[in-house]
Motif scaffolding. Structure first.
Motif, PDB file in Angstrom:
ATOM      1  N   SER A  46      41.677  60.152  51.620  1.00  0.00           N
ATOM      2  CA  SER A  46      42.333  60.438  50.332  1.00  0.00           C
ATOM      3  C   SER A  46      42.336  59.189  49.444  1.00  0.00           C
ATOM      4  N   LEU A  47      42.404  57.993  50.055  1.00  0.00           N
ATOM      5  CA  LEU A  47      42.288  56.764  49.253  1.00  0.00           C
ATOM      6  C   LEU A  47      40.884  56.645  48.654  1.00  0.00           C
ATOM      7  N   VAL A  48      39.898  56.981  49.482  1.00  0.00           N
ATOM      8  CA  VAL A  48      38.509  56.922  49.000  1.00  0.00           C
ATOM      9  C   VAL A  48      38.324  57.886  47.836  1.00  0.00           C
ATOM     10  N   ASN A  49      38.873  59.086  47.977  1.00  0.00           N
ATOM     11  CA  ASN A  49      38.725  60.075  46.897  1.00  0.00           C
ATOM     12  C   ASN A  49      39.367  59.582  45.611  1.00  0.00           C
ATOM     13  N   GLU A  50      40.497  58.881  45.750  1.00  0.00           N
ATOM     14  CA  GLU A  50      41.156  58.327  44.569  1.00  0.00           C
ATOM     15  C   GLU A  50      40.249  57.285  43.909  1.00  0.00           C
ATOM     16  N   ALA A  51      39.660  56.400  44.725  1.00  0.00           N
ATOM     17  CA  ALA A  51      38.752  55.386  44.172  1.00  0.00           C
ATOM     18  C   ALA A  51      37.565  56.047  43.475  1.00  0.00           C
ATOM     19  N   LEU A  52      37.039  57.100  44.105  1.00  0.00           N
ATOM     20  CA  LEU A  52      35.878  57.787  43.524  1.00  0.00           C
ATOM     21  C   LEU A  52      36.190  58.329  42.129  1.00  0.00           C
ATOM     22  N   LYS A  53      37.445  58.753  41.944  1.00  0.00           N
ATOM     23  CA  LYS A  53      37.836  59.294  40.630  1.00  0.00           C
ATOM     24  C   LYS A  53      37.876  58.219  39.557  1.00  0.00           C
ATOM     25  N   LEU A  54      38.208  56.962  39.978  1.00  0.00           N
ATOM     26  CA  LEU A  54      38.567  55.936  39.000  1.00  0.00           C
ATOM     27  C   LEU A  54      37.446  54.969  38.642  1.00  0.00           C
ATOM     28  N   THR A  55      36.465  54.815  39.520  1.00  0.00           N
ATOM     29  CA  THR A  55      35.434  53.801  39.279  1.00  0.00           C
ATOM     30  C   THR A  55      34.040  54.357  39.528  1.00  0.00           C
ATOM     31  N   ASN A  56      33.033  53.616  39.079  1.00  0.00           N
ATOM     32  CA  ASN A  56      31.645  54.052  39.265  1.00  0.00           C
ATOM     33  C   ASN A  56      31.190  53.906  40.709  1.00  0.00           C
ATOM     34  N   LEU A  57      31.660  52.831  41.362  1.00  0.00           N
ATOM     35  CA  LEU A  57      31.175  52.514  42.702  1.00  0.00           C
ATOM     36  C   LEU A  57      32.358  52.276  43.623  1.00  0.00           C
ATOM     37  N   THR A  58      32.200  52.608  44.898  1.00  0.00           N
ATOM     38  CA  THR A  58      33.306  52.470  45.841  1.00  0.00           C
ATOM     39  C   THR A  58      32.898  51.639  47.048  1.00  0.00           C
ATOM     40  N   VAL A  59      33.746  50.647  47.348  1.00  0.00           N
ATOM     41  CA  VAL A  59      33.566  49.818  48.534  1.00  0.00           C
ATOM     42  C   VAL A  59      34.730  50.106  49.482  1.00  0.00           C
ATOM     43  N   VAL A  60      34.422  50.421  50.736  1.00  0.00           N
ATOM     44  CA  VAL A  60      35.463  50.534  51.758  1.00  0.00           C
ATOM     45  C   VAL A  60      35.307  49.325  52.683  1.00  0.00           C
ATOM     46  N   SER A  61      36.375  48.551  52.835  1.00  0.00           N
ATOM     47  CA  SER A  61      36.283  47.458  53.803  1.00  0.00           C
ATOM     48  C   SER A  61      36.903  47.911  55.118  1.00  0.00           C
ATOM     49  N   ILE A  62      36.262  47.541  56.195  1.00  0.00           N
ATOM     50  CA  ILE A  62      36.761  47.844  57.544  1.00  0.00           C
ATOM     51  C   ILE A  62      36.881  46.521  58.273  1.00  0.00           C
ATOM     52  N   TYR A  63      38.116  46.095  58.484  1.00  0.00           N
ATOM     53  CA  TYR A  63      38.312  44.792  59.116  1.00  0.00           C
ATOM     54  C   TYR A  63      39.696  44.738  59.741  1.00  0.00           C
ATOM     55  N   VAL A  64      39.740  44.535  61.041  1.00  0.00           N
ATOM     56  CA  VAL A  64      41.029  44.385  61.727  1.00  0.00           C
ATOM     57  C   VAL A  64      41.415  42.912  61.619  1.00  0.00           C
ATOM     58  N   ASN A  65      42.445  42.652  60.833  1.00  0.00           N
ATOM     59  CA  ASN A  65      42.781  41.297  60.397  1.00  0.00           C
ATOM     60  C   ASN A  65      43.733  40.591  61.366  1.00  0.00           C
ATOM     61  N   PRO A  66      43.247  39.603  62.116  1.00  0.00           N
ATOM     62  CA  PRO A  66      44.127  38.931  63.083  1.00  0.00           C
ATOM     63  C   PRO A  66      45.305  38.218  62.413  1.00  0.00           C
ATOM     64  N   GLY A  67      45.159  37.897  61.112  1.00  0.00           N
ATOM     65  CA  GLY A  67      46.212  37.163  60.400  1.00  0.00           C
ATOM     66  C   GLY A  67      47.488  37.952  60.195  1.00  0.00           C
ATOM     67  N   GLN A  68      47.451  39.275  60.403  1.00  0.00           N
ATOM     68  CA  GLN A  68      48.663  40.063  60.195  1.00  0.00           C
ATOM     69  C   GLN A  68      49.272  40.566  61.498  1.00  0.00           C
ATOM     70  N   PHE A  69      48.719  40.152  62.611  1.00  0.00           N
ATOM     71  CA  PHE A  69      49.278  40.520  63.918  1.00  0.00           C
ATOM     72  C   PHE A  69      49.945  39.307  64.549  1.00  0.00           C
ATOM     73  N   ALA A  70      51.123  39.492  65.084  1.00  0.00           N
ATOM     74  CA  ALA A  70      51.721  38.454  65.917  1.00  0.00           C
ATOM     75  C   ALA A  70      51.060  38.532  67.296  1.00  0.00           C
ATOM     76  N   PRO A  71      51.078  37.409  68.022  1.00  0.00           N
ATOM     77  CA  PRO A  71      50.471  37.427  69.361  1.00  0.00           C
ATOM     78  C   PRO A  71      51.063  38.499  70.265  1.00  0.00           C
ATOM     79  N   SER A  72      52.318  38.878  70.037  1.00  0.00           N
ATOM     80  CA  SER A  72      52.959  39.888  70.887  1.00  0.00           C
ATOM     81  C   SER A  72      52.584  41.309  70.470  1.00  0.00           C
ATOM     82  N   GLU A  73      51.871  41.450  69.355  1.00  0.00           N
ATOM     83  CA  GLU A  73      51.589  42.798  68.845  1.00  0.00           C
ATOM     84  C   GLU A  73      50.248  43.337  69.364  1.00  0.00           C
ATOM     85  N   ASP A  74      49.829  44.484  68.771  1.00  0.00           N
ATOM     86  CA  ASP A  74      48.763  45.277  69.385  1.00  0.00           C
ATOM     87  C   ASP A  74      47.366  45.023  68.818  1.00  0.00           C
ATOM     88  N   LEU A  75      47.055  43.764  68.483  1.00  0.00           N
ATOM     89  CA  LEU A  75      45.708  43.476  67.977  1.00  0.00           C
ATOM     90  C   LEU A  75      44.626  43.948  68.949  1.00  0.00           C
TER      91      LEU A  75
END
Lengths: 319, 319
Positions: A46-75
C-alpha cells in the motif's frame, strides 16, 4: 487485467543508486522512495501504491538496519525473503523501477582502520549505561547520529532507546543516497512517521513525507513482518489489541473522553488475553505528549508482547 | 589588474536558494559553498578562492547560528558587518555568485504553536545539567540534532558542549538547502573540519569537503573574526600562541617527540604571557585522540583566553 510484471532494476551500490536518481531527475522525472526492511506484506504494497500515485518513478529500499536494533533485540531473527519481495513488487500494477538493496550502508571504504563485520555479528555486549546499537557493536566506525530529541523519548523510545536514533540516521542516509521528492511511511509506525516528518522540517530536507493508513488482515491484526513469528494461538490472542483499540475509539466518540479510563480498559483487555503491555498511551497527534482528556485529535498507541513477539498498533481519534 | 566587482545575488529565502541551486545544476554547473558567520577577513577570502578554483559557481553563506552558542557565550556580541562583507566579496577576483543570508534558519512557518524570538533573545537560562543552546532557549521548536559522537567530545567540545552539535546541524541544513558539490572549511577550526568530514561520510552526503590552511596576520596571529575584540596589549600577548606552537613543531621535527614536554612548554609560554589555557593537546589528525609520543601525523591544538576573548589555533606536525 493482468499485472504488469515489470522487473525492477536491483541496485546494491550507493553511488550507482545516486547516479540513477540524478540521471532521472535531470530528465525531469520525480522520484518516490519507500524505505523498508523487506519481508514485504500488503501494508508495504500500500505504501508502494501511494508512491506510484505521487511520482513518476518509484524506488523501494530493502535494508535491515543494524543501527536501529539494540544488541538484545531481534536483528538476527528479523525475517527476510528477498526473492519473495521482488516477486511481490513485480505483481504490483505499474511496478516499481528500482529496488535499492545495499549489503551494508555503513561500510566506508576509506575507513580501513576498523574491523568490519556483518549484520550477524551483533553481539550482546550492551553495558556502561550508554545507548549502543548493533552498529556500534560491529565496530564499523560510524559515529554520526541524527536525533529528534523530544519526539524520540516517549512511547517506543522508552523501551527501545536506540531505535529512533537509528531510524532517523538511516533515513537521512537513504534520503542523501536516493534523493527522492517524496517518501512514504506507514502510520502503523506512528511515532516513526512523526519523527521523520519533524526531522525533514528541522534539517530542511526538500522531501514530502507521506503517511499511509494501517493495513489490517481480515481478523483485524495490523500487518507486520514480525507477525510471522506468532503461533496461531498467540495470533488469536493478539486480536485483543485491535479490538480494544476500536472499542476505545468508539467509546471516545460516544463521549467517554477520560484517558485514564480508556487506557485502563485497553490494558485490561490485552492483559486478560495474555499480552504483556509495554505501553498504552493516548497522546497528541503531533507532539506525542500524553493527554488526560480527549479534546483535540489524539492517537491511542500501544505496544504489547505476545510470546516472544512485540507488536505495536494505534488508532487515531479525531475529536 | 582591476578586481571584478561582480555583485553577488543576495538570497535570504531557503526555497529561493534551493531553486537557484537546482536551476544551476540542471544547466550542468557545479556549486561550491563557503559557510561563514560573516565579519569576513582574509581567512574567509582564502576559502572563497579555494571554492572558485574547484567549482563553476560559488555561494557564501553568512549566518550567525544560535544553535552553536551556549546561553553563556558570545552570541549577542558576535561581530557583524554585512555591507563590509559584501564589498569584501565584491573585491575577490572572479567574485562570488550568491550570498545566502537567511534571517532565521529555524523559522518553520508551519509550526505556529511556538513563540518565535530573534537571535538577541538568547537568555541566560542554562540549567538542569542538560545540553542547551541559544536556539532551544529561543523556543523555536527545533528539536533535531546531528551529533558526531566521538569527534565532538574532546578539545573544544569539552568547554563548549553545545558547539559541534550546533555546527553539524546547521551545516546539514545548509547542505540540504544549497545542495553544493563542494564545501570549503578552514583548518583553523580543525576539529570542526574533521567533524564535518566524518558527518559527510557517515550520512552519505554527496559533497566534497575541503580544508584550507590557516591564514595568519603578519605578526603570526591566526585570523579570526573575534580578534577585533582584542586590545592592542592583549593581541601582543596572544602572539605567544602561534610562536610557541611553531616552537613545538620545530622541536618535534628535531626529535623531541614527547608530547608531555611539548605541551608543557607551550602551556608555560602562553600562561606567562597572561593567557588562560582552556586546553593544549597533541592529537592524531584523524581520530583527534591524544597521543603520548609523536610517531605519525598529529595536530597540536590549543584554546586560550586573553581577556574576554577565547582564541583557538593549531599546527599540523607531520612526522
Amino acid at each position: 487485467m493482468e499485472a504488469s510484471k515489470k522487473e525492477p532494476l536491483i541496485i546494491t551500490d550507493k553511488e550507482q543508486m545516486r547516479k540513477w536518481s540524478r540521471t532521472m531527475r535531470s530528465q525531469g522525472k520525480s522520484i518516490g522512495l519507500v524505505p523498508t526492511m523487506g519481508y514485504l506484506h500488503q501494508g508495504h504494497i500500500s505504501l508502494v501504491n501511494e508512491a506510484l500515485k505521487l511520482t513518476n518513478l518509484t524506488v523501494v529500499s530493502i535494508y535491515v538496519n543494524p543501527g536501529q536494533f539494540a544488541p538484545s533485540e531481534d536483528l538476527s531473527t528479523y525475517p527476510s525473503d528477498f526473492h519473495g519481495d521482488i516477486s511481490k513488487l513485480m505483481s504490483v500494477p505499474g511496478g516499481v523501477d528500482v529496488v535499492f538493496h545495499p549489503h551494508n550502508l555503513y561500510d566506508y571504504e576509506n575507513d580501513t582502520k576498523r574491523n568490519k563485520n556483518d549484520k550477524g555479528a551483533c553481539k550482546n555486549l550492551e553495558g556502561k549505561g550508554e545507548v549502543v546499537s548493533c552498529l556500534e557493536e560491529s565496530g564499523m566506525g560510524h559515529e554520526t547520529w541524527v536525533r529528534v530529541e523530544k519526539l524520540e523519548n516517549g512511547l517506543c523510545g522508552k523501551s527501545r532507546p536506540v531505535f529512533f536514533r537509528g531510524v532517523a540516521t538511516v533515513v537521512t542516509k537513504l534520503f542523501n543516497i536516493v534523493e527522492p521528492d517524496v517518501a512514504v511511511f506507514g502510520k502503523k509506525d506512528y511515532q516513526q512517521w512523526r519523527i521523520v516528518q519533524r526531522m525533514v522540517r528541522d534539517l530542511d530536507f526538500s522531501i514530502r513525507i507521506i503517511g499511509t493508513e494501517i493495513l489490517r488482515d481480515n481478523d483485524g491484526l495490523a500487518m507486520s513482518s514480525r507477525n510471522v513469528h506468532l503461533s496461531a494461538e498467540e495470533r488469536r490472542k493478539a486480536l485483543s489489541i485491535s479490538r480494544s483499540l476500536l472499542g476505545a475509539k468508539s467509546s471516545a466518540e460516544n463521549g467517554h473522553i477520560n484517558c485514564r479510563e480508556l487506557r485502563d480498559s485497553v490494558i485490561q483487555a490485552v492483559s486478560e488475553a495474555g499480552g504483556r503491555i509495554d505501553y498504552a498511551e493516548i497522546v497528541d497527534q503531533e507532539s506525542l505528549q500524553a493527554v488526560e482528556e480527549i479534546s483535540s485529535p489524539v492517537v491511542f498507541c500501544i505496544a504489547a508482547w505476545f510470546g516472544k513477539v512485540r507488536l505495536i498498533d494505534n488508532i487515531e481519534i479525531n475529536l
